[in-house]
Design a protein around this motif. Structure first.
Motif, mmCIF file in Angstrom:
data_model
loop_
_atom_site.group_PDB
_atom_site.id
_atom_site.type_symbol
_atom_site.label_atom_id
_atom_site.label_comp_id
_atom_site.label_asym_id
_atom_site.label_seq_id
_atom_site.Cartn_x
_atom_site.Cartn_y
_atom_site.Cartn_z
ATOM 1 N N PHE A 25 8.154 -10.649 -6.311
ATOM 2 C CA PHE A 25 8.145 -9.911 -7.576
ATOM 3 C C PHE A 25 6.726 -9.741 -8.099
ATOM 4 N N ALA A 26 5.925 -10.811 -8.044
ATOM 5 C CA ALA A 26 4.556 -10.747 -8.562
ATOM 6 C C ALA A 26 3.730 -9.718 -7.795
ATOM 7 N N ALA A 27 3.906 -9.654 -6.484
ATOM 8 C CA ALA A 27 3.160 -8.684 -5.672
ATOM 9 C C ALA A 27 3.546 -7.257 -6.033
ATOM 10 N N ILE A 28 4.846 -7.011 -6.156
ATOM 11 C CA ILE A 28 5.316 -5.674 -6.536
ATOM 12 C C ILE A 28 4.857 -5.331 -7.947
ATOM 13 N N ALA A 29 4.995 -6.271 -8.869
ATOM 14 C CA ALA A 29 4.599 -6.030 -10.258
ATOM 15 C C ALA A 29 3.118 -5.698 -10.372
ATOM 16 N N ALA A 30 2.286 -6.351 -9.561
ATOM 17 C CA ALA A 30 0.842 -6.077 -9.597
ATOM 18 C C ALA A 30 0.547 -4.643 -9.162
ATOM 19 N N VAL A 31 1.187 -4.187 -8.093
ATOM 20 C CA VAL A 31 0.969 -2.817 -7.611
ATOM 21 C C VAL A 31 1.470 -1.816 -8.644
ATOM 22 N N VAL A 32 2.660 -2.069 -9.160
ATOM 23 C CA VAL A 32 3.251 -1.165 -10.150
ATOM 24 C C VAL A 32 2.342 -1.058 -11.372
ATOM 25 N N GLN A 33 1.862 -2.188 -11.853
ATOM 26 C CA GLN A 33 0.979 -2.189 -13.020
ATOM 27 C C GLN A 33 -0.333 -1.458 -12.724
ATOM 28 N N ASP A 34 -0.899 -1.696 -11.544
ATOM 29 C CA ASP A 34 -2.139 -1.008 -11.163
ATOM 30 C C ASP A 34 -1.983 0.506 -11.164
ATOM 31 N N GLU A 35 -0.763 0.973 -10.852
ATOM 32 C CA GLU A 35 -0.506 2.413 -10.808
ATOM 33 C C GLU A 35 -0.062 2.961 -12.166
ATOM 34 N N GLY A 36 -0.010 2.095 -13.179
ATOM 35 C CA GLY A 36 0.353 2.554 -14.517
ATOM 36 C C GLY A 36 1.839 2.824 -14.700
ATOM 37 N N GLU A 57 0.840 -1.209 0.000
ATOM 38 C CA GLU A 57 0.000 0.000 0.000
ATOM 39 C C GLU A 57 0.872 1.255 0.000
ATOM 40 N N ASP A 58 1.935 1.244 0.815
ATOM 41 C CA ASP A 58 2.876 2.370 0.819
ATOM 42 C C ASP A 58 3.531 2.532 -0.551
ATOM 43 N N LEU A 59 3.822 1.407 -1.208
ATOM 44 C CA LEU A 59 4.419 1.463 -2.539
ATOM 45 C C LEU A 59 3.498 2.189 -3.512
ATOM 46 N N ALA A 60 2.229 1.847 -3.496
ATOM 47 C CA ALA A 60 1.263 2.515 -4.377
ATOM 48 C C ALA A 60 1.238 4.019 -4.100
ATOM 49 N N ASN A 61 1.221 4.393 -2.833
ATOM 50 C CA ASN A 61 1.225 5.807 -2.467
ATOM 51 C C ASN A 61 2.511 6.497 -2.938
ATOM 52 N N PHE A 62 3.644 5.841 -2.733
ATOM 53 C CA PHE A 62 4.934 6.373 -3.149
ATOM 54 C C PHE A 62 4.942 6.653 -4.650
ATOM 55 N N LEU A 63 4.453 5.701 -5.429
ATOM 56 C CA LEU A 63 4.440 5.860 -6.887
ATOM 57 C C LEU A 63 3.561 7.025 -7.316
ATOM 58 N N ALA A 110 15.136 -1.642 -12.668
ATOM 59 C CA ALA A 110 15.934 -2.311 -11.638
ATOM 60 C C ALA A 110 16.909 -3.232 -12.366
ATOM 61 N N ALA A 111 18.146 -2.792 -12.466
ATOM 62 C CA ALA A 111 19.129 -3.470 -13.302
ATOM 63 C C ALA A 111 19.617 -4.795 -12.725
ATOM 64 N N ASN A 112 19.482 -4.985 -11.427
ATOM 65 C CA ASN A 112 20.018 -6.190 -10.790
ATOM 66 C C ASN A 112 18.974 -6.770 -9.839
ATOM 67 N N MET A 113 17.830 -7.165 -10.385
ATOM 68 C CA MET A 113 16.724 -7.666 -9.569
ATOM 69 C C MET A 113 16.575 -9.172 -9.757
ATOM 70 N N GLU A 114 16.785 -9.899 -8.684
ATOM 71 C CA GLU A 114 16.636 -11.360 -8.693
ATOM 72 C C GLU A 114 15.907 -11.785 -7.427
ATOM 73 N N MET A 115 14.645 -11.432 -7.324
ATOM 74 C CA MET A 115 13.895 -11.753 -6.112
ATOM 75 C C MET A 115 12.976 -12.950 -6.341
ATOM 76 N N GLU A 116 12.462 -13.476 -5.240
ATOM 77 C CA GLU A 116 11.531 -14.597 -5.296
ATOM 78 C C GLU A 116 10.309 -14.213 -6.130
ATOM 79 N N LEU A 117 9.761 -15.176 -6.827
ATOM 80 C CA LEU A 117 8.640 -14.928 -7.729
ATOM 81 C C LEU A 117 7.435 -14.325 -7.009
ATOM 82 N N ASP A 118 7.109 -14.804 -5.801
ATOM 83 C CA ASP A 118 5.956 -14.260 -5.071
ATOM 84 C C ASP A 118 6.129 -12.778 -4.757
#
Length: 77
Positions: free
Chosen positions: A61-72, A35-41, A51-59
C-alpha cells in the motif's frame, strides 16, 4: 481528469494493477510495475481512485500510495 472506482477485493499490488486494467475493459492491460502505474495514471489523466475493498499489506500500500501521491492523484479506500 478521470475518476476510477474499484469495488472488487484488493489484497495485493497485483490485484490493484489488474483492477485498473479491467477499468479499461481488458484483463491483461493494467500496469505491471510501479513505473507502469505512474505512466498509466498520467496517460489516462486519473485524478482520483476509490478502492472500496482494499486490505493489502502495508508495504504494498505504501509503495502504491507514494506513486499515486507523486502523480497528484487522490487515493481513497
Amino acid at each position: 481528469m478521470h475518476r476510477i472506482l474499484i469495488t472488487e477485493p484488493i489484497r495485493t499490488r497485483t490485484d490493484f494493477f489488474n483492477a485498473l486494467g479491467r477499468t479499461h475493459g481488458c484483463v491483461d492491460c493494467g500496469p505491471r510495475s510501479l513505473e507502469d502505474l505512474a505512466n498509466f495514471l498520467r496517460e489516462n489523466e486519473v485524478s482520483t481512485i476509490v478502492a472500496a475493498n482494499m486490505e493489502m499489506e502495508l508495504d504494498d500500500f505504501a509503495a502504491i500510495a507514494a506513486v499515486v501521491q507523486d502523480e497528484g492523484v487522490r487515493l481513497a479506500r
